[in-house]
Design a protein around this motif. Structure first.
Motif, PDB file in Angstrom:
ATOM      1  N   MET A  70      15.898  46.831  65.098  1.00 20.25           N
ATOM      2  CA  MET A  70      15.267  46.061  66.174  1.00 20.25           C
ATOM      3  C   MET A  70      16.213  44.959  66.636  1.00 20.25           C
ATOM      4  O   MET A  70      16.543  44.064  65.873  1.00 20.25           O
ATOM      5  CB  MET A  70      13.942  45.458  65.693  1.00 20.25           C
ATOM      6  CG  MET A  70      13.230  44.616  66.754  1.00 20.25           C
ATOM      7  SD  MET A  70      11.622  44.005  66.190  1.00 20.25           S
ATOM      8  CE  MET A  70      12.115  42.994  64.785  1.00 20.25           C
ATOM      9  N   THR A  71      16.651  45.048  67.865  1.00 20.29           N
ATOM     10  CA  THR A  71      17.545  44.054  68.444  1.00 20.29           C
ATOM     11  C   THR A  71      16.932  43.533  69.742  1.00 20.29           C
ATOM     12  O   THR A  71      16.097  44.211  70.363  1.00 20.29           O
ATOM     13  CB  THR A  71      18.913  44.661  68.739  1.00 20.29           C
ATOM     14  OG1 THR A  71      18.761  45.691  69.742  1.00 20.29           O
ATOM     15  CG2 THR A  71      19.524  45.266  67.475  1.00 20.29           C
ATOM     16  N   PRO A  72      17.346  42.331  70.194  1.00 15.54           N
ATOM     17  CA  PRO A  72      16.847  41.849  71.484  1.00 15.54           C
ATOM     18  C   PRO A  72      17.103  42.840  72.620  1.00 15.54           C
ATOM     19  O   PRO A  72      16.258  42.996  73.509  1.00 15.54           O
ATOM     20  CB  PRO A  72      17.626  40.537  71.681  1.00 15.54           C
ATOM     21  CG  PRO A  72      17.890  40.053  70.297  1.00 15.54           C
ATOM     22  CD  PRO A  72      18.143  41.301  69.496  1.00 15.54           C
ATOM     23  N   TYR A  73      18.254  43.517  72.567  1.00 14.51           N
ATOM     24  CA  TYR A  73      18.573  44.474  73.627  1.00 14.51           C
ATOM     25  C   TYR A  73      17.550  45.606  73.675  1.00 14.51           C
ATOM     26  O   TYR A  73      17.066  45.979  74.749  1.00 14.51           O
ATOM     27  CB  TYR A  73      19.979  45.045  73.416  1.00 14.51           C
ATOM     28  CG  TYR A  73      20.305  46.172  74.361  1.00 14.51           C
ATOM     29  CD1 TYR A  73      20.634  45.911  75.690  1.00 14.51           C
ATOM     30  CD2 TYR A  73      20.253  47.505  73.933  1.00 14.51           C
ATOM     31  CE1 TYR A  73      20.915  46.946  76.563  1.00 14.51           C
ATOM     32  CE2 TYR A  73      20.533  48.539  74.810  1.00 14.51           C
ATOM     33  CZ  TYR A  73      20.858  48.258  76.122  1.00 14.51           C
ATOM     34  OH  TYR A  73      21.121  49.283  76.999  1.00 14.51           O
ATOM     35  N   SER A  74      17.222  46.160  72.514  1.00 11.77           N
ATOM     36  CA  SER A  74      16.273  47.278  72.493  1.00 11.77           C
ATOM     37  C   SER A  74      14.879  46.831  72.916  1.00 11.77           C
ATOM     38  O   SER A  74      14.162  47.556  73.618  1.00 11.77           O
ATOM     39  CB  SER A  74      16.237  47.915  71.101  1.00 11.77           C
ATOM     40  OG  SER A  74      15.735  47.007  70.131  1.00 11.77           O
ATOM     41  N   VAL A  75      14.497  45.625  72.492  1.00 11.86           N
ATOM     42  CA  VAL A  75      13.184  45.098  72.888  1.00 11.86           C
ATOM     43  C   VAL A  75      13.124  44.918  74.400  1.00 11.86           C
ATOM     44  O   VAL A  75      12.152  45.315  75.060  1.00 11.86           O
ATOM     45  CB  VAL A  75      12.900  43.763  72.167  1.00 11.86           C
ATOM     46  CG1 VAL A  75      11.634  43.113  72.733  1.00 11.86           C
ATOM     47  CG2 VAL A  75      12.750  43.984  70.670  1.00 11.86           C
ATOM     48  N   LEU A  76      14.154  44.313  74.965  1.00 15.52           N
ATOM     49  CA  LEU A  76      14.194  44.086  76.409  1.00 15.52           C
ATOM     50  C   LEU A  76      14.255  45.402  77.181  1.00 15.52           C
ATOM     51  O   LEU A  76      13.571  45.566  78.198  1.00 15.52           O
ATOM     52  CB  LEU A  76      15.399  43.214  76.765  1.00 15.52           C
ATOM     53  CG  LEU A  76      15.316  41.755  76.320  1.00 15.52           C
ATOM     54  CD1 LEU A  76      16.682  41.091  76.415  1.00 15.52           C
ATOM     55  CD2 LEU A  76      14.296  40.988  77.148  1.00 15.52           C
ATOM     56  N   ARG A  77      15.046  46.353  76.694  1.00 16.37           N
ATOM     57  CA  ARG A  77      15.171  47.651  77.358  1.00 16.37           C
ATOM     58  C   ARG A  77      13.828  48.364  77.410  1.00 16.37           C
ATOM     59  O   ARG A  77      13.395  48.848  78.472  1.00 16.37           O
ATOM     60  CB  ARG A  77      16.197  48.503  76.616  1.00 16.37           C
ATOM     61  CG  ARG A  77      16.432  49.890  77.198  1.00 16.37           C
ATOM     62  CD  ARG A  77      17.111  50.778  76.169  1.00 16.37           C
ATOM     63  NE  ARG A  77      16.297  50.919  74.959  1.00 16.37           N
ATOM     64  CZ  ARG A  77      16.804  51.209  73.756  1.00 16.37           C
ATOM     65  NH1 ARG A  77      18.100  51.366  73.593  1.00 16.37           N
ATOM     66  NH2 ARG A  77      15.988  51.336  72.719  1.00 16.37           N
ATOM     67  N   ASP A  78      13.136  48.438  76.270  1.00 17.29           N
ATOM     68  CA  ASP A  78      11.842  49.129  76.221  1.00 17.29           C
ATOM     69  C   ASP A  78      10.799  48.402  77.066  1.00 17.29           C
ATOM     70  O   ASP A  78       9.964  49.045  77.724  1.00 17.29           O
ATOM     71  CB  ASP A  78      11.360  49.227  74.774  1.00 17.29           C
ATOM     72  CG  ASP A  78      12.257  50.103  73.915  1.00 17.29           C
ATOM     73  OD1 ASP A  78      13.075  50.858  74.479  1.00 17.29           O
ATOM     74  OD2 ASP A  78      12.155  50.017  72.672  1.00 17.29           O
ATOM     75  N   SER A  79      10.837  47.081  77.052  1.00 24.63           N
ATOM     76  CA  SER A  79       9.860  46.293  77.809  1.00 24.63           C
ATOM     77  C   SER A  79      10.053  46.460  79.309  1.00 24.63           C
ATOM     78  O   SER A  79       9.081  46.603  80.060  1.00 24.63           O
ATOM     79  CB  SER A  79       9.965  44.814  77.427  1.00 24.63           C
ATOM     80  OG  SER A  79       9.744  44.631  76.048  1.00 24.63           O
ATOM     81  N   LEU A  80      11.301  46.432  79.748  1.00 28.16           N
ATOM     82  CA  LEU A  80      11.586  46.617  81.169  1.00 28.16           C
ATOM     83  C   LEU A  80      11.165  48.004  81.639  1.00 28.16           C
ATOM     84  O   LEU A  80      10.646  48.168  82.745  1.00 28.16           O
ATOM     85  CB  LEU A  80      13.078  46.396  81.436  1.00 28.16           C
ATOM     86  CG  LEU A  80      13.553  44.943  81.410  1.00 28.16           C
ATOM     87  CD1 LEU A  80      15.073  44.875  81.427  1.00 28.16           C
ATOM     88  CD2 LEU A  80      12.973  44.165  82.582  1.00 28.16           C
ATOM     89  N   ARG A  81      11.382  49.013  80.799  1.00 23.54           N
ATOM     90  CA  ARG A  81      10.970  50.363  81.141  1.00 23.54           C
ATOM     91  C   ARG A  81       9.449  50.431  81.291  1.00 23.54           C
ATOM     92  O   ARG A  81       8.936  51.017  82.253  1.00 23.54           O
ATOM     93  CB  ARG A  81      11.446  51.354  80.076  1.00 23.54           C
ATOM     94  CG  ARG A  81      11.073  52.805  80.405  1.00 23.54           C
ATOM     95  CD  ARG A  81      11.425  53.762  79.281  1.00 23.54           C
ATOM     96  NE  ARG A  81      12.861  53.752  79.001  1.00 23.54           N
ATOM     97  CZ  ARG A  81      13.401  53.420  77.844  1.00 23.54           C
ATOM     98  NH1 ARG A  81      12.623  53.056  76.833  1.00 23.54           N
ATOM     99  NH2 ARG A  81      14.700  53.453  77.667  1.00 23.54           N
ATOM    100  N   PHE A  82       8.736  49.842  80.343  1.00 25.16           N
ATOM    101  CA  PHE A  82       7.272  49.850  80.404  1.00 25.16           C
ATOM    102  C   PHE A  82       6.789  49.103  81.647  1.00 25.16           C
ATOM    103  O   PHE A  82       5.896  49.573  82.356  1.00 25.16           O
ATOM    104  CB  PHE A  82       6.700  49.191  79.142  1.00 25.16           C
ATOM    105  CG  PHE A  82       5.199  49.230  79.061  1.00 25.16           C
ATOM    106  CD1 PHE A  82       4.554  50.226  78.347  1.00 25.16           C
ATOM    107  CD2 PHE A  82       4.428  48.269  79.707  1.00 25.16           C
ATOM    108  CE1 PHE A  82       3.166  50.262  78.281  1.00 25.16           C
ATOM    109  CE2 PHE A  82       3.040  48.297  79.647  1.00 25.16           C
ATOM    110  CZ  PHE A  82       2.411  49.301  78.928  1.00 25.16           C
ATOM    111  N   PHE A  83       7.368  47.930  81.905  1.00 28.40           N
ATOM    112  CA  PHE A  83       6.961  47.118  83.059  1.00 28.40           C
ATOM    113  C   PHE A  83       7.180  47.891  84.355  1.00 28.40           C
ATOM    114  O   PHE A  83       6.332  47.847  85.259  1.00 28.40           O
ATOM    115  CB  PHE A  83       7.758  45.820  83.064  1.00 28.40           C
ATOM    116  CG  PHE A  83       7.217  44.775  84.004  1.00 28.40           C
ATOM    117  CD1 PHE A  83       6.075  44.067  83.689  1.00 28.40           C
ATOM    118  CD2 PHE A  83       7.873  44.492  85.198  1.00 28.40           C
ATOM    119  CE1 PHE A  83       5.584  43.092  84.549  1.00 28.40           C
ATOM    120  CE2 PHE A  83       7.386  43.529  86.062  1.00 28.40           C
ATOM    121  CZ  PHE A  83       6.231  42.821  85.735  1.00 28.40           C
TER     122      PHE A  83
END
Length: 218
Positions: free
Chosen positions: A1-14
């Protein structure tokens, strides 16, 4: 779990659920911005900031709780009618309002002492809303559970939040330069769109929360 992966998945969902999130939250965001604008017109620019906080406490807990419920249902493949999400969010409004009020006061007190204590408090309480809405924790217990879950992840959470809010601050600054004295309609549009984009921070923190829960369970 990295900030990059969290941000990537969140942006995709959004991006994938942009229309659903807009239908759920944008009407309340526009109403919140309109009430703030009308209050400013009545009281003037020197109005007590406490009035703006009261308006935020009226609307923010409702659309935030509804958004959290929407994120959770869509993540788990459910499609619950938005009216049911609002009904549940309305039931949670008193607890959410109390939680947000306490969190805001603690954060402001920390910022008044020095910037870092306020940021530290904010990060420690960042998961409290999810514990209250999704896990049914009482207000104080939700705050304690959030502080416990964030332990050891201060910088990762801070990076995620700054990655969302820093571009929004830049956009706000550019809009302020472009429209130093906007007309009421333009001001309403700017405030509503800005408030909507800030919902991305809730999406990002929800993703982080779910990953941390899975990590602790494993």
């Amino acid at each position: 779990m990295t900030p990059y992966s969290v941000l990537r998945d969140s942006l995709r969902f959004f991006r994938l659920h942009l229309a659903g999130i807009a239908q759920l939250c944008l009407p309340l965001l526009v109403l919140e911005a309109l009430c703030s604008q009308l209050l400013l017109q009545q009281l003037g620019e020197n109005a007590n900031p406490g009035y703006a906080l009261l308006i935020s406490l009226l609307f923010y807990p409702l659309y935030t709780a509804a958004l959290i419920l929407y994120l959770d249902t869509r993540t788990h493949g459910k499609d619950i009618p938005k009216r049911d999400l609002f009904a549940r969010a309305l039931q949670l409004w008193p607890q959410m309002t109390l939680l947000i009020l306490i969190s805001s006061l603690l954060t402001m007190a920390g910022l008044a002492l020095f910037i870092f204590p306020g940021v530290w408090i904010m990060i420690n309480l960042v998961f409290a809303e999810f514990f209250l809405v999704l896990r049914g924790r009482p207000v104080v217990q939700a705050m304690r559970d959030s502080a416990s879950m964030t332990t050891g992840h201060f910088m990762a959470i801070l990076v995620c939040l700054l990655s969302v809010v820093a571009p929004l601050w830049l956009i706000d600054g550019l809009l302020l330069m472009a429209f130093p004295d906007p007309q009421p309609g333009v001001s309403l549009l700017i405030d509503s769109v800005g408030g909507f984009l800030q919902l991305l921070s809730t999406v990002v923190m929800y993703r982080f929360f779910m990953l941390r829960e899975a990590q602790l369970a494993g």
